[in-house]
Design a protein around this motif. Structure first.
Motif, PDB file in Angstrom:
ATOM      1  N   UNK A   1     -30.925   8.813  -0.740  1.00 10.82           N
ATOM      2  CA  UNK A   1     -30.251   9.269  -2.229  1.00 10.82           C
ATOM      3  C   UNK A   1     -29.304   8.258  -2.427  1.00 10.82           C
ATOM      4  N   UNK A   2     -29.276   7.160  -3.218  1.00 10.42           N
ATOM      5  CA  UNK A   2     -28.554   6.361  -3.708  1.00 10.42           C
ATOM      6  C   UNK A   2     -27.619   6.826  -4.625  1.00 10.42           C
ATOM      7  N   UNK A   3     -26.351   6.717  -4.175  1.00  8.79           N
ATOM      8  CA  UNK A   3     -25.022   7.164  -5.207  1.00  8.79           C
ATOM      9  C   UNK A   3     -24.293   5.915  -5.161  1.00  8.79           C
ATOM     10  N   UNK A   4     -24.731   4.651  -5.317  1.00  9.66           N
ATOM     11  CA  UNK A   4     -23.888   3.356  -5.360  1.00  9.66           C
ATOM     12  C   UNK A   4     -23.148   3.130  -3.936  1.00  9.66           C
ATOM     13  N   UNK A   5     -22.059   3.000  -3.915  1.00 10.96           N
ATOM     14  CA  UNK A   5     -21.278   2.695  -2.825  1.00 10.96           C
ATOM     15  C   UNK A   5     -21.144   3.994  -1.542  1.00 10.96           C
ATOM     16  N   UNK A   6     -22.050   5.081  -1.940  1.00 14.75           N
ATOM     17  CA  UNK A   6     -22.370   5.854  -0.845  1.00 14.75           C
ATOM     18  C   UNK A   6     -23.865   6.384  -0.906  1.00 14.75           C
ATOM     19  N   UNK A   7     -24.286   6.276   0.368  1.00 11.94           N
ATOM     20  CA  UNK A   7     -26.058   6.700   0.202  1.00 11.94           C
ATOM     21  C   UNK A   7     -26.023   7.854   1.029  1.00 11.94           C
ATOM     22  N   UNK A   8     -26.622   8.969   0.589  1.00  9.02           N
ATOM     23  CA  UNK A   8     -26.794  10.153   1.432  1.00  9.02           C
ATOM     24  C   UNK A   8     -28.147   9.950   1.905  1.00  9.02           C
ATOM     25  N   UNK A   9     -28.595  10.664   3.287  1.00  7.70           N
ATOM     26  CA  UNK A   9     -29.730  10.818   3.764  1.00  7.70           C
ATOM     27  C   UNK A   9     -30.060  12.228   4.449  1.00  7.70           C
ATOM     28  N   UNK A  10     -31.141  12.800   3.970  1.00  7.24           N
ATOM     29  CA  UNK A  10     -31.311  13.940   5.012  1.00  7.24           C
ATOM     30  C   UNK A  10     -32.601  13.394   5.821  1.00  7.24           C
ATOM     31  N   UNK A  11     -32.653  13.929   6.951  1.00  7.42           N
ATOM     32  CA  UNK A  11     -33.511  13.685   7.821  1.00  7.42           C
ATOM     33  C   UNK A  11     -33.463  14.575   9.102  1.00  7.42           C
ATOM     34  N   UNK A  12     -34.488  14.710   9.965  1.00  8.23           N
ATOM     35  CA  UNK A  12     -34.635  15.355  11.259  1.00  8.23           C
ATOM     36  C   UNK A  12     -34.702  14.687  12.442  1.00  8.23           C
TER      37      UNK A  12
END
Length: 145
Positions: A74-85
């Motif tokens: 999930x691109x939030x600009x200068x922060x990118x969030x990732x969910x994974x296993x």
């Protein structure tokens, strides 16, 4: 479909490098000083070398076949969030715990933070330590109520 940002591309390449055990490539885009925190264990790493040699190597030592699966960025600009296993087998020591040879599948939420030039300046990792310990047989599962 929108074009993927360079920060997401860097993050995805980092995960691919982890799965290939190319830790040098994983931290290639990291700044010289970082603040990368494993929130579940309360550990913060301040250099790419420390992150690579302690954090990444520690997970691989505890599970040589550990892999990142099903990432969603999930691109939030200068922060990118990732969910994974992450999936693997506990074939080596995990902190004070000896290997159990048990398989695990651990959901994680991770954020990478970037500076204006696209260098990774930090990260935050969240996961359920209790769930992992129960899967490994190192903590009893709660009895049914």
């Amino acid at each position: 479909m929108a074009m993927e940002s360079i920060n997401v591309e860097t993050y995805r390449a980092g995960h691919d490098a982890f799965n290939q055990r190319d830790f040098g490539a994983m931290v290639k885009q990291y700044a010289d000083r970082i603040s990368w925190t494993d929130r579940a264990r309360g550990l913060t790493f301040s250099t790419p070398q420390e992150f690579r040699d302690v954090f990444l190597a520690g997970w691989v030592e505890s599970s040589p076949n550990i892999r990142i699966t099903n990432p969603s960025y999930i691109d939030a600009g200068q922060t990118v969030v990732c969910t994974f296993t992450v999936v693997g087998t506990h074939d080596g020591p995990l902190g004070p715990f000896p290997a159990t040879s048990n398989e695990f599948a651990l959901p994680l939420c991770e954020m990478w933070h970037f500076d204006a030039s696209g260098r990774v300046v930090g990260g935050d990792l969240y996961y359920d330590q209790v769930s992992l310990l129960m899967q490994l047989g190192l903590m009893p599962r709660p009895s049914s109520a």
